[in-house]
Design an enzyme around this catalytic site. Sequence first.
Site, PDB file in Angstrom:
ATOM      1  N   SER A 107     -13.122 101.399  80.866  1.00 52.36           N
ATOM      2  CA  SER A 107     -12.534 100.685  81.986  1.00 52.36           C
ATOM      3  C   SER A 107     -11.452 101.509  82.681  1.00 52.36           C
ATOM      4  O   SER A 107     -11.712 102.547  83.254  1.00 52.36           O
ATOM      5  CB  SER A 107     -11.995  99.340  81.508  1.00 52.36           C
ATOM      6  OG  SER A 107     -11.576  98.532  82.578  1.00 52.36           O
ATOM      7  N   ASP A 248     -14.642 101.051  85.727  1.00 54.47           N
ATOM      8  CA  ASP A 248     -15.935 100.369  85.579  1.00 54.47           C
ATOM      9  C   ASP A 248     -16.119  99.265  86.612  1.00 54.47           C
ATOM     10  O   ASP A 248     -17.072  98.490  86.533  1.00 54.47           O
ATOM     11  CB  ASP A 248     -16.117  99.830  84.165  1.00 54.47           C
ATOM     12  CG  ASP A 248     -15.181  98.683  83.827  1.00 54.47           C
ATOM     13  OD1 ASP A 248     -14.103  98.588  84.449  1.00 54.47           O
ATOM     14  OD2 ASP A 248     -15.522  97.882  82.943  1.00 54.47           O
ATOM     15  N   ASP A 250     -14.692  96.429  87.329  1.00 55.16           N
ATOM     16  CA  ASP A 250     -14.606  94.988  87.072  1.00 55.16           C
ATOM     17  C   ASP A 250     -13.260  94.410  87.509  1.00 55.16           C
ATOM     18  O   ASP A 250     -13.053  93.201  87.420  1.00 55.16           O
ATOM     19  CB  ASP A 250     -14.893  94.651  85.609  1.00 55.16           C
ATOM     20  CG  ASP A 250     -13.874  95.230  84.629  1.00 55.16           C
ATOM     21  OD1 ASP A 250     -13.007  96.029  85.059  1.00 55.16           O
ATOM     22  OD2 ASP A 250     -13.950  94.892  83.430  1.00 55.16           O
TER      23      ASP A 250
END
Length: 452
Positions: A107, A248, A250
């Site tokens: 992430s 990533d 998100d």
Amino acid sequence: MTRKYFGTDGIRGRVGEGAITPEFVLRLGYAAGTTLVAREKLPAGERPAVLIGKDTRISGYMLEAALEAGFSAAGVDVMLCGPMPTAAIAYLTRALRLQAGVVISASHNPYDDNGIKFFSAQGAKLPDAVEAEIEARLEQPMGCMESAKLGKARRIDDAAGRYIEFCKSTFPNDFDLRGLRIAVDCAHGAAYHVAPSVFHELGAEVVKIGVAPSGMNINDGVGATAPDSLRCAVIEHHADIGIALDGDADRVLMADGDGRLYDGDQLLYVIARQRHRNGGVAGVAGTLMSNLGFEHALARLHIPFARAKVGDRYVLELLNERGWQLGGENSGHILCLDKHSTGDGIVSALQVLAALRAEGTTLAQACADLAMYPQKLINVRMPAGFDWRGDPAIQAAVAAAEQGLDGQGRVLLRPSGTEPLLRVMVEGADAACVVAYAEAIASAARTATGAD
């Protein structure tokens, strides 16, 4: 559940250490695969299948190969799609009717970290019970299916196109982004080849940032964890709005045309405010880190609000428990469950843009009624097992801060679920006092942990 390997967001760590080694990830693929084989009741002759995606870290090649081998040894077919956002794996797993999805990513962490997280067939994070079963199988010897029962692997060549079309489908059909210049910062991460296309195909002129991954530059001075790069790009290119994703994709932060940054609380407020005006919002889920100003602004709109533990999986649990659709974290994880089963930075940005289009407003105008309280967050490195709750100096510093805030703010200490850190957060009406109290607590924590 006592977790040995899984944290709040899968398994994560420094590459080459602990669980992030090819040997462990091979065994993890086998353990996850055998768990799927045992749980799935498929017709005779059919094998379970999983999708593996990753971000742009150089270690992704190694870990992808290890996972593929482990799944194959367990008799599970593997589909590979290369670098794709985490939320894309959740969507494609569901769309392709697969048994699980796997994302290789750390992430927002630096490139020399990496991690593994799983999605269920429904595109949701795995339940604790399934993670516990995988951990139990990791303690057993690794085996291998006979040759005729080994899993096969193939690449999904149209994964990016499928996901781009999905993202566009979450934006209202009667709106477009024509006339907008949008700076899109992809953090040299998983969305580098999809996010700009989404906004461009909806009509925007796109200024691309962070779209040249080298394997070692993910999140390095760009993206949601370094939003100054977005702010500067918006001003330099005279953009109307800026969007910054993390490695990533998100999580998302945004900037307006003047370079002012807006965090997850503010963006979630924009979405909730517009939906409230357009028929109502059952409730909004935040976390312990959500700003008090955000909570108070929702209260003025008579929108119910509840706090979950920090972590998007806990926000999701609270949303499902309450039957709500909107939730998120101030870090930029936003959940719109009527659009996607998990947090998606691109989809969340589109919901903000849709709200602005619907009302004909700017970000600044949409947030005019939201007065954010000053917050100060300090991370202190913390050795494993350190009892910060039982340390007298830390608790004395906390008590002094709470007394000084006199009910007009909050103090929150919590261990990170993904890094060896104690996060110290103080929030209140007076910015100078907030900073002073946070630094005093952090200083006490550094002394207690030997971090000084």
